[in-house]
Design an enzyme around this catalytic site. Structure first.
Site, PDB file in Angstrom:
ATOM      1  CB  SER A  38       6.055  -1.930  11.760  1.00 16.63           C
ATOM      2  OG  SER A  38       5.665  -0.601  12.089  1.00 16.63           O
ATOM      3  CD  GLU A  76      -2.881  -2.453   7.502  1.00 15.35           C
ATOM      4  OE1 GLU A  76      -1.847  -2.731   6.890  1.00 15.35           O
ATOM      5  OE2 GLU A  76      -3.488  -1.378   7.353  1.00 15.35           O
ATOM      6  CE  LYS A 126       0.106   3.112   4.822  1.00 18.68           C
ATOM      7  NZ  LYS A 126       0.270   3.182   6.271  1.00 18.68           N
ATOM      8  CG  ASN A 132      -1.697   1.236   1.441  1.00 17.38           C
ATOM      9  OD1 ASN A 132      -1.786   2.068   0.545  1.00 17.38           O
ATOM     10  ND2 ASN A 132      -2.290   1.381   2.626  1.00 17.38           N
ATOM     11  N   GLY A 145       3.361   2.245  10.649  1.00 21.10           N
ATOM     12  CA  GLY A 145       4.339   3.318  10.455  1.00 21.10           C
ATOM     13  C   GLY A 145       5.133   3.674  11.693  1.00 21.10           C
ATOM     14  CG  HIS A 178      -5.474   1.865   5.590  1.00 23.23           C
ATOM     15  ND1 HIS A 178      -4.973   2.779   6.494  1.00 23.23           N
ATOM     16  CD2 HIS A 178      -4.473   0.987   5.356  1.00 23.23           C
ATOM     17  CE1 HIS A 178      -3.723   2.464   6.780  1.00 23.23           C
ATOM     18  NE2 HIS A 178      -3.396   1.382   6.106  1.00 23.23           N
ATOM     19  CD  GLU A 217      -2.490   5.385   6.959  1.00 27.07           C
ATOM     20  OE1 GLU A 217      -2.535   5.423   5.720  1.00 27.07           O
ATOM     21  OE2 GLU A 217      -1.548   4.857   7.592  1.00 27.07           O
TER      22      GLU A 217
HETATM   23  P1  13P Z   1       3.647   0.333   7.431  1.00 21.51           P
HETATM   24  O1  13P Z   1       4.101  -0.968   6.811  1.00 21.51           O
HETATM   25  O2  13P Z   1       4.337   1.529   6.874  1.00 21.51           O
HETATM   26  O3  13P Z   1       3.636   0.248   8.919  1.00 21.51           O
HETATM   27  O4  13P Z   1       2.092   0.527   6.983  1.00 21.51           O
HETATM   28  C1  13P Z   1       1.205  -0.520   7.149  1.00 21.51           C
HETATM   29  C2  13P Z   1      -0.059  -0.168   6.486  1.00 21.51           C
HETATM   30  O5  13P Z   1      -0.801   0.682   6.931  1.00 21.51           O
HETATM   31  C3  13P Z   1      -0.398  -0.867   5.228  1.00 21.51           C
HETATM   32  O6  13P Z   1      -1.701  -0.606   4.831  1.00 21.51           O
END
Ligand code: 13P
Length: 245
Positions: A205, A160, A10, A8, A166, A90, A92
Site C-alpha cells: 500500500s 511486505e 502482477k 510489480n 492491496g 512474493h 501471492e
Molecule cells: P500494493 O502496493 O498494491 O499494496 O502491492 C504491494 C505488493 O504486493 C508489491 O509486490
C-alpha cells in the site's frame, strides 16, 4: 548504495500499458535512484526496449534452468529477454502456488546463477502480527529463503506485510522501523558484511501520499509497489519521494 523504486504489475497490463514505462523513463531520465518495473511475462521483451532509464524484471522464475515444466519460465530465459531482475517468493506466489522458503531459496539461487538480481519477498500475516510472532516469522523466512551466495549486488530483500498488500493498510512507521532494523541485523548475522549494503524495500500500500514518510524510516532503501506502479502518474511521486529521501 543506490536506492530502488520497484513496481510489480502482477497480472495486470497489456501492450498498450508499455507507454507507462516510456513515460516514467522520460520523466526520470537522470534519476538518482534505480527504477524497475516488473510487468507480466508476455510484456518482458517489449518492456526492455520501452525506456533505457527503467530496468525490467520478471515476477517469478523456475528453480531449474530448462526442462519439462509446462508454463514455467527459467532464470536464463528471463535473462535472455534483457530483463535484469526477478521477484521471488512474493506472498501471492507463496499462497497461490504453495511456495515454501526452500523453493524460494532455490529460485533465488537460480536467478543469481543466471546473472539476475533476485528480489526476495518476506512478510508476516495479520495473524502472525496479532500473535506477536512477526520477528520470528521474518527470521524463519530470511534463514530459509535467502541463499548463502546472496550479496548486496545480487540480492534485494522486500519486506511486505501480507496484510498491507492491496488493502490500503500500512504498518506504523515504528513497526516498519522495527522490522527493517531486525532484517538488517539478521542478514548481517546470516551473510556477513555484504548485508550492510543490501537494499531493503518496503512493500504494501505504498502511495504518493505516504511514500516520503516511509522512505524516512532507517533501513528503508526503496519500495516494492503494486497498484500505484501501474500508471506513470501514480508511480512518479513515489520515485520523486525516494530521490528526495
Ligand atoms: P500494493 O502496493 O498494491 O499494496 O502491492 C504491494 C505488493 O504486493 C508489491 O509486490
Amino acid at each position: 548504495m543506490r536506492k530502488l523504486a520497484a513496481g510489480n504489475w502482477k497480472m495486470n497490463g497489456t501492450q498498450s500499458d508499455l507507454a507507462q514505462i516510456t513515460q516514467i523513463g522520460a520523466a526520470f531520465d537522470a534519476a538518482s535512484v534505480d527504477i524497475l518495473i516488473c510487468p507480466p511475462a508476455q510484456l518482458l521483451i517489449p518492456a526492455v526496449t520501452a525506456s533505457p532509464h527503467v530496468a525490467i524484471g520478471a515476477q517469478d522464475c523456475h528453480a531449474s534452468a530448462s526442462g519439462a515444466h509446462t508454463g514455467d519460465m527459467s532464470a536464463p530465459q528471463i535473462h535472455d529477454t534483457g530483463a535484469t531482475y526477478v521477484i521471488v517468493g512474493h506472498s501471492e506466489r507463496r499462497t497461490d502456488h504453495g511456495e515454501t522458503d526452500a523453493m524460494v531459496n532455490a529460485k533465488a539461487t537460480a536467478a543469481v546463477d543466471a546473472g539476475l538480481i533476485a528480489i526476495i519477498c518476506i512478510g508476516e500475516t495479520l495473524q502472525d502480527r496479532d500473535n506477536g510472532a512477526t520477528l520470528n516469522v521474518l527470521a524463519q523466512q530470511l534463514t530459509g529463503s535467502v541463499p548463502a551466495l546472496a550479496t548486496a549486488q545480487s540480492t534485494v530483500i522486500a519486506y511486505e506485510p501480507v496484510w498491507a498488500i492491496g488493502t490500503g493498510l500500512i504498518p506504523t512507521l515504528d513497526q516498519i522501523a522495527q522490522a527493517h532494523a531486525f532484517i538488517r541485523e539478521h542478514l548481517t548475522a546470516q551473510l556477513g558484511a555484504t548485508a550492510a549494503d543490501m537494499r531493503l524495500l518496503y512493500g504494501g500500500s505504498v502511495k504518493g501520499s505516504n511514500a516520503a514518510d516511509i522512505f524516512a524510516v532507517p533501513h528503508v532503501d526503496g519500495a516494492l509497489v503494486g497498484g500505484a506502479s501501474l500508471s506513470a502518474q501514480d508511480f512518479a511521486p513515489i520515485i520523486t519521494a525516494l530521490q528526495n529521501a
